[in-house]
Design a protein around this motif. Structure first.
Motif, PDB file in Angstrom:
ATOM      1  N   PRO A   1       0.835  -1.213   0.000  1.00 24.59           N
ATOM      2  CA  PRO A   1       0.000   0.000   0.000  1.00 24.59           C
ATOM      3  C   PRO A   1       0.863   1.255   0.000  1.00 24.59           C
ATOM      4  O   PRO A   1       1.744   1.413   0.855  1.00 24.59           O
TER       5      PRO A   1
ATOM      6  N   PRO B   1       0.705   4.356   4.111  1.00 24.35           N
ATOM      7  CA  PRO B   1      -0.686   4.331   4.574  1.00 24.35           C
ATOM      8  C   PRO B   1      -0.873   4.725   6.026  1.00 24.35           C
ATOM      9  O   PRO B   1      -0.050   4.398   6.886  1.00 24.35           O
TER      10      PRO B   1
ATOM     11  N   ALA C   1      -8.991  -1.158   0.818  1.00 26.06           N
ATOM     12  CA  ALA C   1      -9.305   0.262   0.992  1.00 26.06           C
ATOM     13  C   ALA C   1     -10.775   0.511   0.702  1.00 26.06           C
ATOM     14  O   ALA C   1     -11.432  -0.257  -0.019  1.00 26.06           O
TER      15      ALA C   1
ATOM     16  N   TYR D   1      -7.451   3.561   4.009  1.00 27.22           N
ATOM     17  CA  TYR D   1      -6.750   2.285   4.090  1.00 27.22           C
ATOM     18  C   TYR D   1      -7.268   1.475   5.270  1.00 27.22           C
ATOM     19  O   TYR D   1      -7.540   2.012   6.353  1.00 27.22           O
TER      20      TYR D   1
END
Length: 242
Positions: A151, A167, A200, A211
């Motif tokens: 992420p 994130p 997400a 997230y």
């Protein structure tokens, strides 16, 4: 509209079920960025479950390899073993569904690509240089990608400056006016040293991105992989997220 954004499930049914349970009641549409299968022990079950939500869904490099659209030799030995095993397990129904999925779609103001807008099947967008080059390959303000299992958000501040954001979980973030490349992380095989399933929530009306991470019974997936005779490294990595 509230959208559940998932990617890289990799036939990990336990992780997918945990994500769906965690996000229950919070979304209206599913966007899946590809690699529904590969690596994991439940390819047909994952295809059926994703398909049941009538999602916007992409095809990934593992999906392509299992369908014979990419040479298996382009993958590492453990991935090759999993690809060949999955080919033997895949039903015609699952195969037909995956075969009709594109690797890139545009849903303004979002472009969706499995790997990158420049090379939708194979390129990893994991560094600023690669991300910067990819902004020229999509026209929408925002691009969602998977493939790297990490992420991350890349923001084009100006033609010569890029910002990178890791994130922050459980906190909606306004997407803003600057162009972004966003990766939700992997549901079924995270590679950011966090074994929890990643996903997400996107609100297209408010233009917010949130997230999320959720624990799942890793041992359940590992036991199925051992029973199938899948490579040890693929089994072990699930515990540590690499």
């Amino acid at each position: 509209m509230r959208i559940l954004v998932i990617s890289d499930i990799h036939a990990n049914l336990a992780a997918l079920e945990a994500v769906l349970a965690d996000a229950a009641g919070e979304w209206e549409q599913m966007w899946c960025l590809g690699d529904v299968i590969g690596y994991g022990p439940d390819p047909n079950e994952c295809v059926a479950l994703v398909r049941s939500y009538n999602p916007v869904c992409l095809s990934g490099n593992h999906d392509w390899a299992i369908l014979g659209k990419l040479p298996v030799e382009e993958f590492n030995p453990e991935a090759q073993t999993a690809i060949l095993w999955t080919r033997r397990q895949l039903t015609e129904e699952s195969r037909a569904y995956l075969d009709n999925l594109p690797p890139l779609l545009v849903h303004p103001p979002f472009t969706l690509a499995h790997a990158s807008p420049r090379q939708p099947i194979w390129e990893y967008v994991t560094d600023g240089e690669t991300a910067a080059a990819n902004f020229a390959h999509f026209e929408t303000p925002y691009c969602l990608v998977g493939h790297s299992h990490v992420p991350i958000i890349f923001q084009q501040v100006n033609p010569t400056r890029l910002a990178v954001y890791r994130p922050v979980y459980q906190q909606p973030v306004f997407l803003g006016d600057l162009r972004l490349i966003i990766n939700p992380g992997s549901v079924g095989q995270p590679r950011d040293s966090d074994p929890r399933a990643a996903y997400a929530l996107l609100d297209t009306d408010e233009l917010t991105w949130e997230y999320r991470r959720v624990e799942y019974p890793v041992a359940t997936t590992q036991a199925k992989m051992r029973q199938a005779g899948l490579p040890y490294r693929l089994i072990a990595r699930l515990e540590v997220g690499w």
